[in-house]
Design a protein around this motif. Structure first.
Motif, PDB file in Angstrom:
ATOM      1  N   VAL A   2       0.863  -1.182   0.000  1.00 47.37           N
ATOM      2  CA  VAL A   2       0.000   0.000   0.000  1.00 47.37           C
ATOM      3  C   VAL A   2       0.901   1.234   0.000  1.00 47.37           C
ATOM      4  N   ILE A   3       0.917   1.948  -1.111  1.00 46.36           N
ATOM      5  CA  ILE A   3       1.711   3.180  -1.196  1.00 46.36           C
ATOM      6  C   ILE A   3       0.777   4.333  -0.800  1.00 46.36           C
ATOM      7  N   GLY A   4       1.206   5.104   0.200  1.00 43.98           N
ATOM      8  CA  GLY A   4       0.328   6.136   0.764  1.00 43.98           C
ATOM      9  C   GLY A   4      -0.433   5.565   1.955  1.00 43.98           C
ATOM     10  N   ALA A   5       0.285   4.746   2.752  1.00 46.82           N
ATOM     11  CA  ALA A   5      -0.362   4.056   3.879  1.00 46.82           C
ATOM     12  C   ALA A   5      -0.187   4.803   5.198  1.00 46.82           C
ATOM     13  N   THR A   6       0.477   5.953   5.176  1.00 45.46           N
ATOM     14  CA  THR A   6       0.757   6.634   6.449  1.00 45.46           C
ATOM     15  C   THR A   6      -0.413   7.469   6.950  1.00 45.46           C
ATOM     16  N   ALA A   7      -1.474   7.590   6.149  1.00 42.07           N
ATOM     17  CA  ALA A   7      -2.608   8.423   6.571  1.00 42.07           C
ATOM     18  C   ALA A   7      -3.872   8.004   5.834  1.00 42.07           C
ATOM     19  N   GLY A   8      -4.987   8.473   6.348  1.00 40.57           N
ATOM     20  CA  GLY A   8      -6.271   8.437   5.641  1.00 40.57           C
ATOM     21  C   GLY A   8      -6.662   7.089   5.052  1.00 40.57           C
ATOM     22  N   ALA A  10      -7.262  -2.860   7.246  1.00 50.70           N
ATOM     23  CA  ALA A  10      -8.399  -3.753   6.940  1.00 50.70           C
ATOM     24  C   ALA A  10      -7.915  -4.972   6.154  1.00 50.70           C
ATOM     25  N   ILE A  11      -7.006  -4.788   5.226  1.00 50.22           N
ATOM     26  CA  ILE A  11      -6.478  -5.918   4.438  1.00 50.22           C
ATOM     27  C   ILE A  11      -5.659  -6.837   5.345  1.00 50.22           C
ATOM     28  N   HIS A  12      -4.940  -6.252   6.280  1.00 53.83           N
ATOM     29  CA  HIS A  12      -4.162  -7.043   7.242  1.00 53.83           C
ATOM     30  C   HIS A  12      -5.073  -8.003   8.014  1.00 53.83           C
ATOM     31  N   ASN A  13      -6.342  -7.601   8.205  1.00 54.79           N
ATOM     32  CA  ASN A  13      -7.296  -8.428   8.961  1.00 54.79           C
ATOM     33  C   ASN A  13      -7.991  -9.495   8.110  1.00 54.79           C
ATOM     34  N   LEU A  14      -7.690  -9.560   6.804  1.00 58.89           N
ATOM     35  CA  LEU A  14      -8.351 -10.568   5.961  1.00 58.89           C
ATOM     36  C   LEU A  14      -7.996 -11.975   6.433  1.00 58.89           C
ATOM     37  N   ASP A  15      -8.917 -12.924   6.182  1.00 55.99           N
ATOM     38  CA  ASP A  15      -8.690 -14.309   6.617  1.00 55.99           C
ATOM     39  C   ASP A  15      -7.454 -14.936   5.967  1.00 55.99           C
ATOM     40  N   SER A  16      -7.081 -14.436   4.775  1.00 55.94           N
ATOM     41  CA  SER A  16      -5.913 -15.013   4.076  1.00 55.94           C
ATOM     42  C   SER A  16      -4.599 -14.630   4.765  1.00 55.94           C
ATOM     43  N   LYS A  17      -4.690 -13.796   5.802  1.00 54.33           N
ATOM     44  CA  LYS A  17      -3.516 -13.359   6.580  1.00 54.33           C
ATOM     45  C   LYS A  17      -2.360 -12.901   5.695  1.00 54.33           C
ATOM     46  N   PRO A  18      -2.623 -11.895   4.850  1.00 56.83           N
ATOM     47  CA  PRO A  18      -1.560 -11.457   3.945  1.00 56.83           C
ATOM     48  C   PRO A  18      -0.469 -10.658   4.669  1.00 56.83           C
ATOM     49  N   ILE A  19       0.704 -10.649   4.040  1.00 59.93           N
ATOM     50  CA  ILE A  19       1.732  -9.671   4.415  1.00 59.93           C
ATOM     51  C   ILE A  19       1.263  -8.329   3.850  1.00 59.93           C
ATOM     52  N   VAL A  20       1.347  -7.269   4.644  1.00 58.74           N
ATOM     53  CA  VAL A  20       0.995  -5.934   4.142  1.00 58.74           C
ATOM     54  C   VAL A  20       2.236  -5.053   4.245  1.00 58.74           C
ATOM     55  N   VAL A  21       2.689  -4.581   3.101  1.00 57.21           N
ATOM     56  CA  VAL A  21       3.877  -3.712   3.066  1.00 57.21           C
ATOM     57  C   VAL A  21       3.381  -2.277   2.979  1.00 57.21           C
ATOM     58  N   VAL A  22       3.673  -1.498   4.033  1.00 54.02           N
ATOM     59  CA  VAL A  22       3.150  -0.125   4.072  1.00 54.02           C
ATOM     60  C   VAL A  22       4.247   0.845   3.639  1.00 54.02           C
ATOM     61  N   SER A  23       3.806   1.852   2.872  1.00 53.80           N
ATOM     62  CA  SER A  23       4.775   2.731   2.244  1.00 53.80           C
ATOM     63  C   SER A  23       4.291   4.176   2.253  1.00 53.80           C
ATOM     64  N   GLY A  24       5.254   5.088   2.217  1.00 55.02           N
ATOM     65  CA  GLY A  24       4.952   6.516   2.244  1.00 55.02           C
ATOM     66  C   GLY A  24       6.228   7.214   2.681  1.00 55.02           C
ATOM     67  N   ILE A  35      -1.709  -1.282  -3.980  1.00 50.40           N
ATOM     68  CA  ILE A  35      -2.728  -0.243  -3.842  1.00 50.40           C
ATOM     69  C   ILE A  35      -2.026   1.113  -3.899  1.00 50.40           C
ATOM     70  N   LEU A  36      -2.435   1.949  -4.851  1.00 45.34           N
ATOM     71  CA  LEU A  36      -1.755   3.226  -5.104  1.00 45.34           C
ATOM     72  C   LEU A  36      -2.605   4.342  -4.506  1.00 45.34           C
ATOM     73  N   SER A  37      -2.392   4.584  -3.205  1.00 42.27           N
ATOM     74  CA  SER A  37      -3.243   5.552  -2.496  1.00 42.27           C
ATOM     75  C   SER A  37      -2.566   6.910  -2.308  1.00 42.27           C
ATOM     76  N   SER A  38      -1.275   7.008  -2.606  1.00 50.42           N
ATOM     77  CA  SER A  38      -0.582   8.286  -2.401  1.00 50.42           C
ATOM     78  C   SER A  38      -1.198   9.361  -3.287  1.00 50.42           C
ATOM     79  N   GLY A  39      -1.366  10.533  -2.714  1.00 51.38           N
ATOM     80  CA  GLY A  39      -1.936  11.631  -3.489  1.00 51.38           C
ATOM     81  C   GLY A  39      -1.834  12.940  -2.743  1.00 51.38           C
ATOM     82  N   VAL A  40      -1.805  14.025  -3.499  1.00 55.13           N
ATOM     83  CA  VAL A  40      -1.811  15.369  -2.895  1.00 55.13           C
ATOM     84  C   VAL A  40      -2.841  16.216  -3.639  1.00 55.13           C
ATOM     85  N   GLN A  41      -3.287  17.275  -2.963  1.00 56.54           N
ATOM     86  CA  GLN A  41      -4.275  18.160  -3.590  1.00 56.54           C
ATOM     87  C   GLN A  41      -3.932  19.621  -3.288  1.00 56.54           C
TER      88      GLN A  41
END
Ligand SMILES: NC(=O)c1ccc[n+]([C@@H]2O[C@H](COP(=O)([O-])OP(=O)(O)OC[C@H]3O[C@@H](n4cnc5c(N)ncnc54)[C@H](OP(=O)(O)O)[C@@H]3O)[C@@H](O)[C@H]2O)c1
Length: 261
Positions: A12-18, A26-40, A88-94
């Motif tokens: 997840v790029i842009g995982a430090t906020a919002g 929420a993805i970390h809580n999935l039953d498939s127990k994925p690794i979640v790599v957080v980025s920002g 997941i490409l969540s990074s963004g500015v406005q």
């Protein structure tokens, strides 16, 4: 359509906020127990996220950078996480721009917005695609999840460049999905409405917008449902209304035209 419920490793790029942070947890809580790599960019926020569980890993990045540095980032993530099957490409500015007062416009903010919201995102997608196409050849699904906006469909005049970047990314998502139609790489576009986050904090508009926005928990719940179902366009609230009003049949037309080529 396969959704994300069985993913093994999600960046997840842009995982430090919002929105990015909420989706990462929420993805970390999935039953498939994925690794979640957080980025920002903010390491202290990445470190805080990593405390939520052993399966949360960090990879700091400023995506508003050179092609070479983006490539180094992608190579590093893939070497540390060869099972990566979703980005997941969540990074963004406005930024607010009053085009009637051109002397007030900081040109560097135009670059910042275009690079962060569009140029770096398409470069990251291009850099991750060889890996995802390799997974596809092995029969494994993967997911590219750009986050656009309802404003990609109906612009809001005080943030004109932001809306143009999101319209560009929305268009890219339609083309990318059509080009990848005969692979196992799925393109799921998230089009948020106005949602509780830090996006507007630096603009001074948060107090007014917070009276109108969708609470982050509510948005995350509906968006996770769409991601798990495998909806190709996940839109809730006002964004869902805009999709129906202005874009009915558009996605299917792009895909059909691509097949006919
Ligand atoms: N909230 C809304 O109303 C709304 C509506 C429609 C669409 N969206 C979109 O949803 C996405 C998430 O936004 P949000 O509302 O959650 O905003 P947010 O709370 O401000 O979060 C934005 C995220 O982007 C990251 N980011 C910004 N510039 C970056 C850079 N150069 N390199 C790496 N990461 C960067 C930030 O992390 P660092 O600062 O730590 O780098 C932060 O994690 C954005 O694409 C936004 O355009 C939001």
């Amino acid at each position: 359509m396969t959704g994300i419920k069985d993913v093994k490793c999600v960046l997840v790029i842009g995982a430090t906020a919002g929105i990015g942070r909420a989706l990462a947890l929420a993805i970390h809580n999935l039953d498939s127990k994925p690794i979640v790599v957080v980025s920002g960019r903010r390491q202290e926020r990445l470190d805080e996220l990593a405390k939520h569980g052993e399966r949360i890993k960090t990879a700091r990045v400023d995506i508003n950078t050179t092609h070479d540095e983006l490539k180094q980032f992608v190579d590093r993530v893939l070497s540390e996480h060869p099972n990566l099957d979703a980005v997941i490409l969540s990074s963004g500015v406005q930024h607010i721009f009053d085009l009637k007062k051109p002397e007030t416009i900081d040109m560097s903010k135009i670059d910042d917005e275009v690079n962060t919201n569009y140029v770096s995102i398409i470069k990251l997608i291009v850099l991750f695609l060889p890996h995802f196409l390799k997974l596809s050849a092995e029969g494994r699904p993967s997911f590219i999840v750009p986050i656009t906006s309802g404003l990609a469909i109906q612009p809001k005049a005080d943030v004109p460049n932001y809306c143009a970047t999101k319209a560009g990314l929305h268009s890219l998502a339609l083309s990318l999905r059509a080009q990848l139609a005969d692979t196992k790489v799925r393109v799921i576009e998230i089009l948020p409405p106005l949602v509780e986050s830090e996006l507007h904090d630096h603009q001074g508009t948060t107090p007014a917008l917070s009276k109108l926005w969708m609470p982050l928990d509510e948005f995350t719940k509906h968006t996770m449902e769409g991601l798990i179902r495998g909806d190709l366009q996940v839109a809730v609230g006002f964004s869902a209304q805009l999709l129906v009003k202005y874009e009915k049949g558009k996605r299917e037309s792009v895909e059909q035209a691509s097949k006919n080529q």
